[in-house]
Scaffold this active site. Structure first.
Site, mmCIF file in Angstrom:
data_model
loop_
_atom_site.group_PDB
_atom_site.id
_atom_site.type_symbol
_atom_site.label_atom_id
_atom_site.label_comp_id
_atom_site.label_asym_id
_atom_site.label_seq_id
_atom_site.Cartn_x
_atom_site.Cartn_y
_atom_site.Cartn_z
ATOM 1 C CG HIS A 264 5.065 11.136 9.925
ATOM 2 N ND1 HIS A 264 4.162 9.928 10.121
ATOM 3 C CD2 HIS A 264 5.052 12.001 10.807
ATOM 4 C CE1 HIS A 264 3.736 10.516 11.244
ATOM 5 N NE2 HIS A 264 4.089 11.417 11.690
ATOM 6 C CG HIS A 305 2.603 0.173 9.490
ATOM 7 N ND1 HIS A 305 3.196 0.765 10.579
ATOM 8 C CD2 HIS A 305 1.983 1.493 8.800
ATOM 9 C CE1 HIS A 305 2.652 2.016 10.868
ATOM 10 N NE2 HIS A 305 1.939 2.221 9.848
ATOM 11 C CG ASP A 362 -0.289 5.118 4.571
ATOM 12 O OD1 ASP A 362 -0.854 6.111 5.063
ATOM 13 O OD2 ASP A 362 0.674 4.438 5.329
#
Length: 426
Positions: A264, A305, A362
């Site tokens: 996560h 993703h 990210d």
């Protein structure tokens, strides 16, 4: 409610199930009536289950859309700032100039933490992971701020929300300072939210510290781009915990614990670990080939993703910010050079382009945070700082309407009933 119905047929028996339509997104089949017929529904991971109704955030992963209260994330990231976005998530509308000033002043007035809270840090080992510290310290806040803990009182809920948004950066920076053996830095109320956080992270009493405005802008954007992401694992954890009537500080501590999981909140930290594994630009082709080999366990972290099947709408803004930070700092870091080469290679490789494995938020946030000088152990902590407003917004929304305690069901596949055997007869 759309007025249409779905029909479920089981053993020649039909059950009519109402169908609800939201303002955006797929229609939702209301399956609660199957319980009265003696059935549960089965949906591991809740991938097709709407556990609540919400007006806060909408995601269309296929189209690469992320809206906060209807506003596209790229518009907020480039035109707004983090505290204004916080106001929007909490209240549903953008603030007027006076409302924004009042809100910023209110948050700023609550950035200090109770001085006795600093004693908690001494109970942790110096090498404790900052997320472990965050779980413990945030969970303990209710012991210090127990004056406004009536969750049935809207004003108490509002005060708790402001306290959390204001104090989480202070607690996070203190977690870092403790891990490196430096004295805690107090908040500076003359500074903005992101500036204040950077100063608490890096200032020391022995020297003056001026916050680089480019880095402050980058940190503010990181906060905005991570502020909320609909019903993800940590947000669902906060809602589930909140459904028990737990105090808001315990609920946010539960969210932090869920975020700590590498699947996560640890994705940007995983990007840096992947770059360590690749090692240098000379090894790039070899590792790209490994990433394409379905029999090889190596994966490119920070590409693609789970939700966004097209592109991550946050990534474009984050890439721009990444370029600004690297240009401003003029860093000559082999790992950052490797990251840029990897991005270029993947963007131009038909294998990744055809599969829409584009760099996500990210990938760029990990590079930015490293360039700023933030250690990888703090990456998920910063994610928690940003996401606190999302968590508390969903907690508030849940308490503003009737709700039930969460009670997921199961498909039991264990033993049927059997009789206990005394120890001497086993």
């Amino acid at each position: 409610m759309s007025g249409t119905k779905a029909t479920l047929t089981i053993n020649d028996k039909s059950i009519d199930l109402p169908v609800s339509s939201g303002s955006l997104g797929p229609d939702v089949i209301d399956v609660k009536d199957v319980l009265a017929q003696g059935y549960f529904t089965y949906d591991p991971g809740f991938m097709a289950t709407a556990a609540c109704e919400s007006k806060i955030t909408f995601i269309d992963g296929d189209k690469g859309i992320l809206l906060h209260r209807g506003y596209p994330i790229d518009q907020l990231a480039t035109g707004s700032d983090y505290l204004e976005t916080c106001y929007l998530l909490l209240n549903g509308e953008l603030p007027s100039p006076q409302q924004k000033k009042d809100f910023v002043d209110l948050v700023t007035q609550h950035t200090m933490v109770h001085e006795q809270l600093t004693f908690f840090y001494r109970g942790f080992r110096r090498d404790a992971h900052p997320m472990a510290i965050m779980c413990g310290v945030v969970g303990a806040l209710s012991a210090f701020y127990h004056d406004n803990l009536d969750i049935n009182n809207p004003e108490h809920r509002r005060i708790a929300a402001i306290r959390l948004i204001a104090k989480i950066p202070t607690i996070a920076a203190m977690s870092y300072k403790y891990s490196v053996g430096q004295p805690f830095a107090y908040p500076d109320n003359k500074l903005g939210y992101a500036e204040n956080f950077l100063k608490m992270m890096f200032a020391v009493p022995a020297a003056d510290y001026e916050v680089n405005p480019v880095l402050a802008k980058a940190m503010d954007r990181i906060f905005i781009l991570h502020a909320d992401h609909e019903q993800n694992a940590s947000t669902s954890t906060v809602r589930l915990t909140g459904s028990t009537g737990a105090n808001p500080y315990a609920c946010i501590a539960a969210g932090i614990a869920a975020l700590w999981g590498p699947a996560h909140g640890g994705a940007n930290e995983a990007v840096l670990k992947m770059l360590d594994e690749i090692g240098s630009v000379e090894n790039l082709d070899k590792f790209l080939a490994k990433a394409k080999d379905k029999n090889d366990s190596f994966k490119l972290m920070g590409f693609g993703h789970r939700v966004y099947k097209n592109f991550d709408p946050r990534a474009k803004v984050m890439k721009q910010t990444c370029d600004e930070v690297l240009a401003a700092l003029g860093i000559n870091d082999p790992q950052l050079e490797l990251a840029m080469k990897l991005e270029e290679a993947a963007r131009n490789d038909p294998y990744f382009v055809e599969r829409k494995l584009y760099p996500n938020v990210d990938f760029y946030s990990g590079i930015i945070l490293k360039a700023i000088g933030i250690p990888t152990s703090m990456f998920t902590v910063i994610f928690a700082v940003a996401r606190t407003v999302g968590w508390i917004s969903h907690w508030l929304e849940m308490h503003d309407a009737p709700y039930k305690i969460g009670r997921p069901r199961q498909l039991y596949t264990g033993y049927t009933q059997r009789d206990f055997v005394p120890e001497d007869k086993r």
